[in-house]
Design a protein around this motif. Structure first.
Motif, short mmCIF file in Angstrom:
data_model
loop_
_atom_site.label_atom_id
_atom_site.label_comp_id
_atom_site.label_asym_id
_atom_site.label_seq_id
_atom_site.Cartn_x
_atom_site.Cartn_y
_atom_site.Cartn_z
N ILE A 87 0.86 -1.18 0.00
CA ILE A 87 0.00 0.00 0.00
C ILE A 87 0.90 1.23 0.00
O ILE A 87 1.82 1.34 0.81
CB ILE A 87 -0.92 0.01 1.23
CG1 ILE A 87 -1.79 -1.25 1.25
CG2 ILE A 87 -1.80 1.25 1.24
CD1 ILE A 87 -2.56 -1.45 2.54
N SER A 89 1.26 5.72 -1.05
CA SER A 89 0.60 7.01 -1.29
C SER A 89 1.35 7.71 -2.41
O SER A 89 2.54 7.97 -2.31
CB SER A 89 0.63 7.87 -0.02
OG SER A 89 0.04 9.13 -0.27
N ASN A 176 1.13 -5.83 -7.70
CA ASN A 176 0.01 -5.16 -7.04
C ASN A 176 0.55 -4.14 -6.03
O ASN A 176 1.03 -4.50 -4.96
CB ASN A 176 -0.88 -6.18 -6.32
CG ASN A 176 -1.80 -6.90 -7.27
OD1 ASN A 176 -2.18 -6.35 -8.30
ND2 ASN A 176 -2.16 -8.13 -6.95
N PHE A 178 -1.08 -0.90 -4.42
CA PHE A 178 -2.33 -0.15 -4.35
C PHE A 178 -2.13 1.21 -3.68
O PHE A 178 -1.39 1.34 -2.71
CB PHE A 178 -3.39 -0.94 -3.58
CG PHE A 178 -3.63 -2.30 -4.14
CD1 PHE A 178 -3.88 -2.46 -5.49
CD2 PHE A 178 -3.63 -3.42 -3.33
CE1 PHE A 178 -4.11 -3.72 -6.03
CE2 PHE A 178 -3.86 -4.68 -3.85
CZ PHE A 178 -4.10 -4.84 -5.21
N ASP A 179 -2.85 2.21 -4.21
CA ASP A 179 -2.84 3.52 -3.58
C ASP A 179 -3.65 3.45 -2.29
O ASP A 179 -4.65 2.72 -2.22
CB ASP A 179 -3.44 4.56 -4.52
CG ASP A 179 -3.35 5.96 -3.94
OD1 ASP A 179 -2.24 6.51 -3.91
OD2 ASP A 179 -4.38 6.48 -3.51
N GLY A 181 -5.73 5.47 -1.04
CA GLY A 181 -7.12 5.86 -1.23
C GLY A 181 -7.96 4.72 -1.77
O GLY A 181 -9.11 4.52 -1.35
N SER A 182 -7.39 3.93 -2.70
CA SER A 182 -8.09 2.79 -3.27
C SER A 182 -8.34 1.71 -2.22
O SER A 182 -9.42 1.12 -2.15
CB SER A 182 -7.28 2.22 -4.44
OG SER A 182 -7.89 1.05 -4.95
N TYR A 183 -7.32 1.45 -1.41
CA TYR A 183 -7.46 0.43 -0.36
C TYR A 183 -8.53 0.82 0.64
O TYR A 183 -9.41 0.02 0.99
CB TYR A 183 -6.12 0.21 0.34
CG TYR A 183 -6.22 -0.71 1.53
CD1 TYR A 183 -6.15 -2.09 1.38
CD2 TYR A 183 -6.43 -0.21 2.81
CE1 TYR A 183 -6.28 -2.95 2.46
CE2 TYR A 183 -6.56 -1.04 3.90
CZ TYR A 183 -6.49 -2.41 3.73
OH TYR A 183 -6.62 -3.25 4.81
N ALA A 185 -10.96 2.88 0.28
CA ALA A 185 -12.28 2.89 -0.36
C ALA A 185 -12.89 1.50 -0.38
O ALA A 185 -14.11 1.34 -0.21
CB ALA A 185 -12.16 3.43 -1.79
N THR A 186 -12.07 0.46 -0.56
CA THR A 186 -12.56 -0.92 -0.55
C THR A 186 -13.10 -1.29 0.82
O THR A 186 -14.19 -1.86 0.94
CB THR A 186 -11.43 -1.89 -0.95
OG1 THR A 186 -10.97 -1.57 -2.26
CG2 THR A 186 -11.93 -3.33 -0.93
N SER A 189 -16.33 1.03 1.55
CA SER A 189 -17.53 0.65 0.80
C SER A 189 -18.10 -0.66 1.31
O SER A 189 -19.33 -0.81 1.38
CB SER A 189 -17.21 0.56 -0.69
OG SER A 189 -16.20 -0.41 -0.94
#
Length: 284
Positions: A87, A89, A176, A178-179, A181-183, A185-186, A189
């Motif tokens: 992860i 940024s 893989n 991941f940013d 923010g994407s992590y 958000a998962t 959500s």
């Protein structure tokens, strides 16, 4: 100078209702901000323990599924030592923005009962006294269902999604990474969606009260609802039957409970109409 007497709901104009709603929204927002500020100060716990918990293989869900697979004699991705992703940024303000927004969402989740309370204070004056009495447990039940959904999303949907998406590769040449923010958000959500989804019985209760939903209608479209639930389960979980069933079963149970609630509401309304008819007959 004499104080202005409080107006009854019947005497209030449209602008008065808007003003009343504005103050309820202000108080609810203040509660979210205050709780969010506390969450902001608890950065280590919120991020290291809660947010990034599902990214570690010692997370309770992974350990449970690993033990189940081992006891059945199967190999499982849940028994790996580490998830194969990092992860990061990629924006200057990425971590600070993530900190701010995560704190606000934490404030909303933890302050959900008070937000409901303010909503109820705005709606309840427009109800009859009997309807207010019958709805006394609204805040408690709705909050309970929401938190059950949040826990289900956090301990079931989020880790299954992260494990699947974090290990999925179209090619070994693609890493893989991941940013943040994407992590987040998962995770967010999964948690918020399940919390809202578990409010289905409350929604059906009110839709039945106003005549938009009936038990027969829900039974008629039950097969379609089953297909939709299975499709959603397949999208948010790893591609194996066990994971899809784990996610689908609680939703289907909620759907069946909602049918029962709809039946109870219609029976209550029928009894009320029968009593009113009997009173009118006596008067006649």
């Amino acid at each position: 100078m004499a104080k202005t007497e409080a107006k009854s709901p019947d005497e209030m104009s449209f602008l008065d209702h808007l003003e009343e709603l504005r103050w309820h929204l202000i108080r609810a927002t203040l509660a979210i901000v205050i709780i969010g500020a506390v969450a902001f100060l608890m950065r280590g716990f919120i991020f290291d323990t809660v947010i990034f918990g599902p990214s570690k293989m010692d997370f309770p869900t992974y350990r449970l599924f690993c033990e189940i697979a081992t006891s059945l004699g199967f190999d499982s991705a849940f028994c790996a030592e580490k998830l194969p992703f990092t992860i990061q940024s990629r924006l200057m303000s990425g971590q600070f923005s993530a900190h701010i927004w995560t704190s606000i969402w934490a404030g909303f989740i933890l302050g959900f009962p008070y937000v409901l309370y303010e909503l109820w204070k705005f709606i309840s004056p427009g109800l009859y006294e009997k309807e207010r009495r019958n709805s006394r447990g609204f805040i408690l039940i709705a909050s309970f269902l929401f938190f059950i959904g949040v826990l289900f999303g956090y301990y079931v949907v989020a880790p299954l999604s992260i494990n699947f998406l974090g290990t999925y590769q179209v090619s070994e040449l693609v890493l893989n990474e991941f940013d943040i923010g994407s992590y987040i958000a998962t995770v967010r959500s999964s948690v918020i969606a399940c919390g809202i989804l578990f409010e289905l019985p409350i929604l059906i209760y009110f839709l039945t009260k106003i005549g938009l939903v009936t038990p027969d209608l829900m039974k008629k479209y039950r097969k379609i609802a089953l297909v939709i639930v299975l499709i959603l389960s397949a999208v948010i979980t790893p591609p194996d039957v066990a994971s899809q069933i784990i996610v689908a079963v609680p939703v289907l149970i909620l759907y069946q409970v909602s049918i029962y609630i709809s039946k109870m509401v219609l029976k209550s309304e029928a009894k009320k109409e029968a009593r009113m008819a009997a009173k009118n007959t006596k008067k006649g």
